[in-house]
Design a protein around this motif. Structure first.
Motif, PDB file in Angstrom:
ATOM      1  N   LEU A 173      36.028  69.068  20.158  1.00 44.45           N
ATOM      2  CA  LEU A 173      36.330  67.595  20.340  1.00 44.45           C
ATOM      3  C   LEU A 173      37.223  67.300  21.519  1.00 44.45           C
ATOM      4  N   ALA A 174      36.871  66.819  22.544  1.00 44.43           N
ATOM      5  CA  ALA A 174      37.888  67.033  23.873  1.00 44.43           C
ATOM      6  C   ALA A 174      38.993  65.854  23.631  1.00 44.43           C
ATOM      7  N   LEU A 175      38.483  64.964  22.941  1.00 42.52           N
ATOM      8  CA  LEU A 175      39.699  63.763  22.602  1.00 42.52           C
ATOM      9  C   LEU A 175      40.923  64.543  21.596  1.00 42.52           C
ATOM     10  N   ALA A 176      40.252  65.385  20.716  1.00 47.25           N
ATOM     11  CA  ALA A 176      41.315  65.861  20.042  1.00 47.25           C
ATOM     12  C   ALA A 176      42.125  66.942  20.752  1.00 47.25           C
ATOM     13  N   GLN A 177      41.345  67.926  21.598  1.00 43.16           N
ATOM     14  CA  GLN A 177      41.913  68.760  22.160  1.00 43.16           C
ATOM     15  C   GLN A 177      43.270  68.287  23.278  1.00 43.16           C
ATOM     16  N   ALA A 178      42.705  67.178  24.012  1.00 41.66           N
ATOM     17  CA  ALA A 178      43.992  66.606  24.856  1.00 41.66           C
ATOM     18  C   ALA A 178      45.062  66.042  23.845  1.00 41.66           C
ATOM     19  N   ARG A 179      44.589  65.330  22.841  1.00 47.25           N
ATOM     20  CA  ARG A 179      46.003  64.855  21.855  1.00 47.25           C
ATOM     21  C   ARG A 179      46.543  66.089  21.126  1.00 47.25           C
ATOM     22  N   LEU A 180      45.934  67.167  20.649  1.00 43.86           N
ATOM     23  CA  LEU A 180      46.658  68.140  20.242  1.00 43.86           C
ATOM     24  C   LEU A 180      47.665  69.031  21.465  1.00 43.86           C
ATOM     25  N   GLY A 181      47.086  68.906  22.588  1.00 37.72           N
ATOM     26  CA  GLY A 181      47.781  69.628  23.661  1.00 37.72           C
ATOM     27  C   GLY A 181      49.113  68.597  23.770  1.00 37.72           C
ATOM     28  N   GLU A 182      48.940  67.433  23.621  1.00 38.01           N
ATOM     29  CA  GLU A 182      50.142  66.525  23.909  1.00 38.01           C
ATOM     30  C   GLU A 182      51.119  66.861  22.884  1.00 38.01           C
ATOM     31  N   MET A 183      50.788  66.848  21.530  1.00 38.23           N
ATOM     32  CA  MET A 183      51.485  67.206  20.563  1.00 38.23           C
ATOM     33  C   MET A 183      52.277  68.438  20.727  1.00 38.23           C
ATOM     34  N   HIS A 184      51.620  69.303  21.192  1.00 34.01           N
ATOM     35  CA  HIS A 184      52.416  70.616  21.553  1.00 34.01           C
ATOM     36  C   HIS A 184      53.479  70.542  22.731  1.00 34.01           C
ATOM     37  N   PHE A 185      52.909  69.716  23.473  1.00 34.67           N
ATOM     38  CA  PHE A 185      53.863  69.428  24.647  1.00 34.67           C
ATOM     39  C   PHE A 185      55.504  68.791  23.947  1.00 34.67           C
ATOM     40  N   GLY A 212      56.012  68.703  20.836  1.00 39.24           N
ATOM     41  CA  GLY A 212      56.544  69.151  19.733  1.00 39.24           C
ATOM     42  C   GLY A 212      56.464  68.250  18.491  1.00 39.24           C
ATOM     43  N   GLN A 213      55.436  67.562  18.510  1.00 38.30           N
ATOM     44  CA  GLN A 213      55.180  66.312  17.347  1.00 38.30           C
ATOM     45  C   GLN A 213      54.474  66.778  16.248  1.00 38.30           C
ATOM     46  N   GLY A 214      55.052  67.125  15.155  1.00 38.18           N
ATOM     47  CA  GLY A 214      54.085  67.676  14.072  1.00 38.18           C
ATOM     48  C   GLY A 214      53.607  68.997  14.101  1.00 38.18           C
ATOM     49  N   VAL A 215      54.028  69.720  15.245  1.00 34.71           N
ATOM     50  CA  VAL A 215      53.789  71.260  15.634  1.00 34.71           C
ATOM     51  C   VAL A 215      55.025  71.554  16.186  1.00 34.71           C
ATOM     52  N   GLU A 216      54.861  73.163  16.387  1.00 34.91           N
ATOM     53  CA  GLU A 216      55.736  73.613  17.188  1.00 34.91           C
ATOM     54  C   GLU A 216      55.715  73.136  18.642  1.00 34.91           C
ATOM     55  N   ARG A 217      56.732  73.065  19.286  1.00 35.69           N
ATOM     56  CA  ARG A 217      56.787  72.695  20.736  1.00 35.69           C
ATOM     57  C   ARG A 217      56.140  73.962  21.420  1.00 35.69           C
ATOM     58  N   SER A 218      55.265  73.957  22.417  1.00 36.98           N
ATOM     59  CA  SER A 218      54.857  75.092  22.967  1.00 36.98           C
ATOM     60  C   SER A 218      53.990  74.656  24.294  1.00 36.98           C
ATOM     61  N   ASN A 219      54.549  75.044  25.435  1.00 37.78           N
ATOM     62  CA  ASN A 219      53.953  74.772  26.752  1.00 37.78           C
ATOM     63  C   ASN A 219      52.603  75.465  26.726  1.00 37.78           C
ATOM     64  N   ALA A 220      52.655  76.601  26.472  1.00 35.96           N
ATOM     65  CA  ALA A 220      51.250  77.687  26.527  1.00 35.96           C
ATOM     66  C   ALA A 220      50.368  77.067  25.485  1.00 35.96           C
ATOM     67  N   GLU A 221      50.661  76.473  24.252  1.00 36.16           N
ATOM     68  CA  GLU A 221      49.535  75.902  23.462  1.00 36.16           C
ATOM     69  C   GLU A 221      49.000  74.575  24.143  1.00 36.16           C
ATOM     70  N   ALA A 222      49.987  73.836  24.780  1.00 34.04           N
ATOM     71  CA  ALA A 222      49.833  72.487  25.329  1.00 34.04           C
ATOM     72  C   ALA A 222      48.917  72.637  26.634  1.00 34.04           C
ATOM     73  N   VAL A 223      49.199  73.650  27.457  1.00 40.07           N
ATOM     74  CA  VAL A 223      48.167  74.070  28.522  1.00 40.07           C
ATOM     75  C   VAL A 223      46.871  74.454  27.853  1.00 40.07           C
ATOM     76  N   ARG A 224      46.884  75.356  27.150  1.00 40.73           N
ATOM     77  CA  ARG A 224      45.533  75.796  26.683  1.00 40.73           C
ATOM     78  C   ARG A 224      44.539  74.699  26.040  1.00 40.73           C
ATOM     79  N   TRP A 225      45.077  73.944  25.120  1.00 42.44           N
ATOM     80  CA  TRP A 225      44.518  72.921  24.741  1.00 42.44           C
ATOM     81  C   TRP A 225      43.901  71.703  25.800  1.00 42.44           C
ATOM     82  N   VAL A 226      44.799  71.299  26.597  1.00 35.78           N
ATOM     83  CA  VAL A 226      44.423  70.232  27.762  1.00 35.78           C
ATOM     84  C   VAL A 226      43.417  70.770  28.629  1.00 35.78           C
TER      85      VAL A 226
END
Length: 420
Positions: free
Chosen positions: A162-174, A176-190
């Motif tokens: 689901l693209a909407l969830a992928q985008a939001r999860l990427g933002e949360m990783h960017f 660090g909200q509710g998950v570990e802050r990770s630019n790599a994970e943020a870029v991957r999901w976005v």
């Protein structure tokens, strides 16, 4: 690949989701009508099945009302159809209905009912329901704010594509909200969201449409191609046509009009009118095949014998443009009226142009032009809407009133009583 009009994608997904026998055929008829520019006809196919209690058709009709696809936008009607399907345990309908309660679209906002319906859909594995529940946990809507829970739900939906969830999860990783802050994970999901999503700038506009119309079903169309190739052993012409349509639209396979034409040819040789119409259109446009007016006319006239609206529309355009035929504006008007009478928005628009210019008529008929532009607009055509509004601004008060009276008569007669 391109994202086709989302109601059309919904019809494809419906047909390929395992609809049995007659229902499957009616779903496909709805798809054919929509991609041919006749959303009102597609809506009528879904209406019949929905009134018979078919929950998927009820869901798709609800989305049609949300989108204004073939019907006037009506969130209240959308909610009622979705409720009917939700009560039959249709998970996508439950997810959409819960979403409507969450934001108060077509129903009074009620976080309690939103949680109830979304939880039922989530228990059935619906990714859009997980996404909506995540939004509620993130914002504290009817529940205590819980960012880790929100992130977990976003991840659940994101893993299902689901693209909407992928985008939001990427933002949360960017962040660090509710998950570990990770630019790599943020870029991957976005990047995953960018690849899967249709690019709508407002993810809450028409609730859940991205899920129903493709972005949450990344494997549906590749499986569709394989399924229909297998089904060709039983019902060759129809299966070949659908494979061609998927190649032309670019769903599950790379967009490839040449490959589409090859599949259409197999179906067209088997007498499939929709394939004949699509193949004729490709020859007319020179897409995937050589531009060839004679070949276009050959296939379009075969489909014309079945009164196929897309074939009638392209034939009318060829008569108007004098492409492969002698100039015959009368013939253009005749076939365009037949196509428009079946709910073809493009045909109605072209009739408006001909009436405004007086082409094939004793003289210009601006009131008639308004009538046909209005029909086109009512069928969801933006060009028709713009032309109608521009013409209305140029008509005097009396002429506009007469044009609107004729328009009402035309719409009430289901596009039959539209002339003077």
């Amino acid at each position: 690949m391109r994202t086709f009009n989302k109601a059309g994608l919904l019809a494809v997904a419906a047909y390929l989701a395992g609809a049995p026998g007659a229902h499957g055929a009616d779903f496909l008829k709805g798809l054919e009508a929509y991609v041919s520019g006749a959303p009102a006809v597609a809506q009528r196919h879904w209406q019949v099945l929905a009134e018979q209690g078919e929950p998927r058709a009820q869901t798709y009709l609800g989305v049609a009302y949300l989108e204004g696809a073939g019907v006037a936008p009506d969130a209240v009607a959308a909610a009622e159809w979705l409720r009917k399907a939700a009560l039959r345990d249709h998970a996508e309908a439950q997810a959409l209905l819960g979403s409507l309660y969450r934001v108060g679209e077509g129903v009074a906002q009620d976080f309690g009912l939103a949680l109830e319906w979304l939880s039922q859909a989530h228990a059935a594995g619906d990714p859009f329901a997980a996404y909506q529940l995540a939004r509620m946990h993130e914002a504290g809507e009817g529940v205590t704010p819980d960012l880790p829970r929100a992130a977990a739900l976003y991840r659940e939906a994101a893993m299902q594509g689901l693209a909407l969830a992928q985008a939001r999860l990427g933002e949360m990783h960017f962040r660090g909200q509710g998950v570990e802050r990770s630019n790599a994970e943020a870029v991957r999901w976005v990047r995953s969201a960018e690849a899967n999503g249709p690019g709508d700038p407002d993810p809450e506009f028409i609730l859940g449409r991205m899920y129903l119309f493709g972005s949450a079903l990344p494997d549906t169309y590749p499986e569709a191609v394989k399924w229909h190739r297998h089904a060709a052993q039983v019902d060759a012409a129809e299966a070949w046509y659908v494979v061609g349509l998927l190649h032309e639209m670019g769903h599950g396979v790379a967009e490839d009009p040449a490959e589409a034409a090859r599949w259409y040819l197999r179906a067209a040789d088997g007498g499939h009118a929709s394939a004949q119409a699509r193949l004729g259109r490709l020859h007319y446009l020179g897409q995937g095949v050589d531009q060839d007016d004679a070949e276009a006319l050959r296939w379009l006239r075969k489909a014309q014998s079945a009164a196929h609206p897309e074939a009638l529309f392209v034939l009318g355009t060829m008569y108007y443009e004098t492409r492969g035929v002698d100039k015959d504006y009368g013939a253009a008007l005749e076939v365009l009226r037949l196509a428009a009478g079946q709910g073809h928005a493009g045909a109605a628009h072209n009739l408006g142009v001909m009436h405004e210019r007086g082409t094939g008529l004793p003289g210009a008929d601006r009131e008639g032009a308004y009538v046909w532009f209005n029909v086109s607009a009512a069928l969801g055509n933006a060009n028709g809407r713009h032309a109608r509004d521009a013409l209305a601004a140029r008509l005097d008060t009396e002429s506009l009133a007469l044009a609107q009276q004729r328009s009402s008569r035309c719409l009430a007669s289901n596009f039959v009583d539209c002339e003077r």
